[in-house]
Scaffold this active site. Sequence first.
Site, PDB file in Angstrom:
ATOM      1  N   LYS A   1       5.217   0.552   9.798  1.00 27.90           N
ATOM      2  CA  LYS A   1       5.001   1.964  10.122  1.00 27.90           C
ATOM      3  C   LYS A   1       6.282   2.513  10.746  1.00 27.90           C
ATOM      4  O   LYS A   1       7.245   1.789  10.990  1.00 27.90           O
ATOM      5  CB  LYS A   1       3.843   2.148  11.112  1.00 27.90           C
ATOM      6  CG  LYS A   1       2.513   1.552  10.669  1.00 27.90           C
ATOM      7  CD  LYS A   1       1.902   2.255   9.480  1.00 27.90           C
ATOM      8  CE  LYS A   1       0.592   1.597   9.055  1.00 27.90           C
ATOM      9  NZ  LYS A   1       0.038   2.193   7.809  1.00 27.90           N
TER      10      LYS A   1
ATOM     11  N   SER B   1       0.786   3.677   2.343  1.00 30.60           N
ATOM     12  CA  SER B   1       0.731   4.330   3.656  1.00 30.60           C
ATOM     13  C   SER B   1       2.087   4.839   4.133  1.00 30.60           C
ATOM     14  O   SER B   1       2.146   5.687   5.023  1.00 30.60           O
ATOM     15  CB  SER B   1       0.142   3.378   4.703  1.00 30.60           C
ATOM     16  OG  SER B   1       1.037   2.318   4.969  1.00 30.60           O
TER      17      SER B   1
ATOM     18  N   SER C   1       0.835  -1.205   0.000  1.00 29.80           N
ATOM     19  CA  SER C   1       0.000   0.000   0.000  1.00 29.80           C
ATOM     20  C   SER C   1       0.866   1.249   0.000  1.00 29.80           C
ATOM     21  O   SER C   1       2.103   1.181   0.056  1.00 29.80           O
ATOM     22  CB  SER C   1      -0.920   0.015   1.226  1.00 29.80           C
ATOM     23  OG  SER C   1      -0.171   0.317   2.393  1.00 29.80           O
TER      24      SER C   1
ATOM     25  N   SER D   1      -3.075   6.711   6.156  1.00 35.35           N
ATOM     26  CA  SER D   1      -2.415   5.643   6.899  1.00 35.35           C
ATOM     27  C   SER D   1      -3.291   5.147   8.041  1.00 35.35           C
ATOM     28  O   SER D   1      -3.750   5.936   8.878  1.00 35.35           O
ATOM     29  CB  SER D   1      -1.067   6.135   7.458  1.00 35.35           C
ATOM     30  OG  SER D   1      -0.471   5.146   8.280  1.00 35.35           O
TER      31      SER D   1
END
Length: 283
Positions: A143, A88, A86, A239
């Site tokens: 992350k 994010s 993705s 996100s």
Amino acid sequence: MTFDFPAFLVLASVLTGGIWLIDALLFAPRRRRLAEAAMAGGARIDEGRPLVREPVLVEYARSFFPVIFAVLILRSFIVEPFRIPSNSMMPTLLTGDFILVNKFAYGLRLPVLNRKFVELGEPRRGDVLVFKFPLDPKTDYIKRVIGLPGDEIDYRNKTVFVNGEPMGQLPIGAFSGEGSGTEMTGAREALESLDGVEHRILTRSNAPNLPFGCQKLALGPIRVPPGHYFVMGDNRDNSNDSRCWGFVPDANLVGKAFAIWMHWDSERDGLPIAWSRLGDGIH
């Protein structure tokens, strides 16, 4: 149903290693005795062909066990590959990046059980962290570490505040995306510093302060509990992170992302491979 590759490696190692060990202890000595007896009786020996053949199952187990076991050790304790699915973490990581993750940066953990048995280090603010998603541990997330245990974290006006101090941002300009990232073209790109760790982030001035559905920081600062971490994506308005579902427990840590070894995005114009990203470090 998600394929559990670590469990497969453990099972395959136990199975092939067990077959090889049992044969070596119980059946191989008997085959040797039979071969010696046959030779003593004058049996003809054909070049390259043993008098008593090793079972095919044992032959395969003996051949595959070292390979499977080596992959298990490498993947469980040293380095593991992942693919970014993705946007994010744009612009640091793009959809289609294949990355390498250091598995011993935060301690050694048993495969499958994910139980730490050797302490080697802890996440630092600014690390790009791979972890098991707290709401679905079968899914891996990536992350950036924003808050450490005991930190007070706030996010307002597109700015991260750690213990009341704003994390500085140096504007870069308008972002220009390619392939799967073209949707972020025109977003504001800035260089953020987290305790000296500089990295690029994306925000949109017309987007809400929190991504849709995120309520964790809607009412102000929150304190990171002991043994947990607060994480956010670098693509701040796109996100699903700690602002939405809370903290990452230490038990869910997988490792620290450190390099991009391949990039393949079928939505890119021309070749799907971005050669310029191969070998890039992750900061």
